[in-house]
Design a protein around this motif. Structure first.
Motif, short mmCIF file in Angstrom:
data_model
loop_
_atom_site.label_atom_id
_atom_site.label_comp_id
_atom_site.label_asym_id
_atom_site.label_seq_id
_atom_site.Cartn_x
_atom_site.Cartn_y
_atom_site.Cartn_z
N ASP A 116 -5.51 25.09 14.28
CA ASP A 116 -5.34 25.13 12.82
C ASP A 116 -4.14 26.00 12.52
O ASP A 116 -4.24 27.22 12.50
CB ASP A 116 -6.60 25.69 12.16
CG ASP A 116 -6.51 25.68 10.64
OD1 ASP A 116 -5.52 25.14 10.10
OD2 ASP A 116 -7.42 26.23 9.98
N GLN A 129 -17.59 28.81 14.18
CA GLN A 129 -16.29 29.12 14.76
C GLN A 129 -16.47 30.33 15.70
O GLN A 129 -16.39 31.47 15.26
CB GLN A 129 -15.28 29.43 13.65
CG GLN A 129 -15.07 28.26 12.71
CD GLN A 129 -14.12 28.60 11.58
OE1 GLN A 129 -12.91 28.50 11.71
NE2 GLN A 129 -14.68 29.00 10.45
N ARG A 132 -11.62 31.88 16.47
CA ARG A 132 -10.62 31.55 15.45
C ARG A 132 -9.59 32.67 15.48
O ARG A 132 -9.66 33.62 14.71
CB ARG A 132 -11.24 31.40 14.06
CG ARG A 132 -10.23 30.90 13.03
CD ARG A 132 -10.85 30.70 11.64
NE ARG A 132 -9.84 30.24 10.71
CZ ARG A 132 -9.50 28.97 10.52
NH1 ARG A 132 -10.11 28.02 11.22
NH2 ARG A 132 -8.56 28.62 9.66
N GLN A 157 -7.49 17.66 14.88
CA GLN A 157 -7.71 18.44 13.66
C GLN A 157 -9.18 18.80 13.55
O GLN A 157 -10.01 18.32 14.33
CB GLN A 157 -7.26 17.66 12.43
CG GLN A 157 -7.97 16.32 12.25
CD GLN A 157 -7.39 15.51 11.13
OE1 GLN A 157 -6.39 15.86 10.53
NE2 GLN A 157 -8.01 14.39 10.83
N ASP A 158 -9.50 19.62 12.58
CA ASP A 158 -10.88 20.04 12.37
C ASP A 158 -11.75 18.83 12.04
O ASP A 158 -11.53 18.16 11.04
CB ASP A 158 -10.92 21.04 11.21
CG ASP A 158 -12.29 21.69 11.03
OD1 ASP A 158 -13.27 21.18 11.60
OD2 ASP A 158 -12.36 22.71 10.33
N GLY A 161 -13.16 19.21 8.57
CA GLY A 161 -12.22 19.72 7.59
C GLY A 161 -12.50 19.25 6.17
O GLY A 161 -12.27 19.99 5.20
N ARG A 212 -13.04 29.55 6.30
CA ARG A 212 -11.67 29.66 6.80
C ARG A 212 -10.79 30.13 5.65
O ARG A 212 -11.17 30.04 4.48
CB ARG A 212 -11.16 28.33 7.37
CG ARG A 212 -10.89 27.27 6.32
CD ARG A 212 -10.42 25.97 6.95
NE ARG A 212 -10.03 25.01 5.92
CZ ARG A 212 -9.79 23.72 6.17
NH1 ARG A 212 -9.92 23.26 7.40
NH2 ARG A 212 -9.43 22.91 5.18
#
Length: 226
Positions: A116, A129, A132, A157-158, A161, A212
């Protein structure tokens, strides 16, 4: 399969290891000259210390300044390497070290690995997570290849997300306890208290959510069991 080490590359280590000490020597050599020039100006702040540095512009004084610069550069090297995330990717586990902290994530507990921005993110089976952290050269192809080579579920990607939503104080969609932790975490982010922000993120995850950041703005989502 041989383990992969992620973090500073060999070139980075050479650059840091040589660059900081050389820069320190250069600064130590130049400071007395700069101080002498400053003393030619009509008014100079901190005149006493400036005159002291200017007096070192000869012989042993200049050598002492360069030696002090070298020592300071070496200290910067030690701190830079110590505070850089190092990840060992093995078939059975990830071994991570950042500063004085070290932890292990078992391969069987990992549901996703992705980048990310400049952060390496590792999710467990509950989409927490568990990692991170900023990783040097996080966007390099070798990072993805290292995880894939050892059978980790690498993602571009996440995978969750789209579930993230921006947090605002007293959000009615969240339990009061989660709002309270996120409010405290907002203060930590504003004051740039990284340790507190990380610990409070862990508290949010214990309550069934994760978070996040986009600068000081927090985004949250519920945990998802895989």
């Amino acid at each position: 399969m041989a383990e992969h080490e992620l973090g500073l590359s060999r070139a980075d280590k050479w650059l840091i290891g040589a660059g900081f000490p050389l820069a320190g020597v250069a600064v130590g050599w130049a400071l007395p000259l700069l101080a002498r020039w400053l003393l030619t100006l009509p008014w100079v702040p901190f005149g006493g210390p400036v005159r002291l540095v200017a007096a070192l512009d000869h012989g042993f004084g200049r050598i002492a300044m360069m030696a002090a610069g070298l020592l300071l550069g070496v200290v910067f090297v030690v701190v830079a390497v110590h505070e850089t995330l190092r990840v060992t990717v093995a078939d059975s586990e990830l071994r991570l070290r950042l500063g004085d902290a070290a932890w292990v994530v078992r391969r069987e507990d990992v549901s996703a690995v992705f980048v990310d921005g400049r952060l390496l993110v590792v999710l467990d089976r509950d989409s927490r997570q568990v990692v991170r952290e900023r990783l040097e050269r996080a966007g390099d192809r070798q990072v993805a290849e290292a995880f894939r080579a050892h059978g980790y579920p690498w993602q571009r990607q996440d995978p969750f997300g789209e579930l993230f939503r921006r947090w605002v104080p007293d959000l009615p969609d969240l339990p009061a306890a989660v709002n309270a932790v996120l409010a405290a975490r907002a203060v930590a982010l504003t004051s740039k208290s990284t340790t507190d922000a990380t610990e409070l993120r862990d508290e949010v995850q214990k309550l069934g959510y994760t978070v996040r950041d986009d600068g000081t703005t927090q985004h949250w989502r519920p945990l998802v069991r895989s």
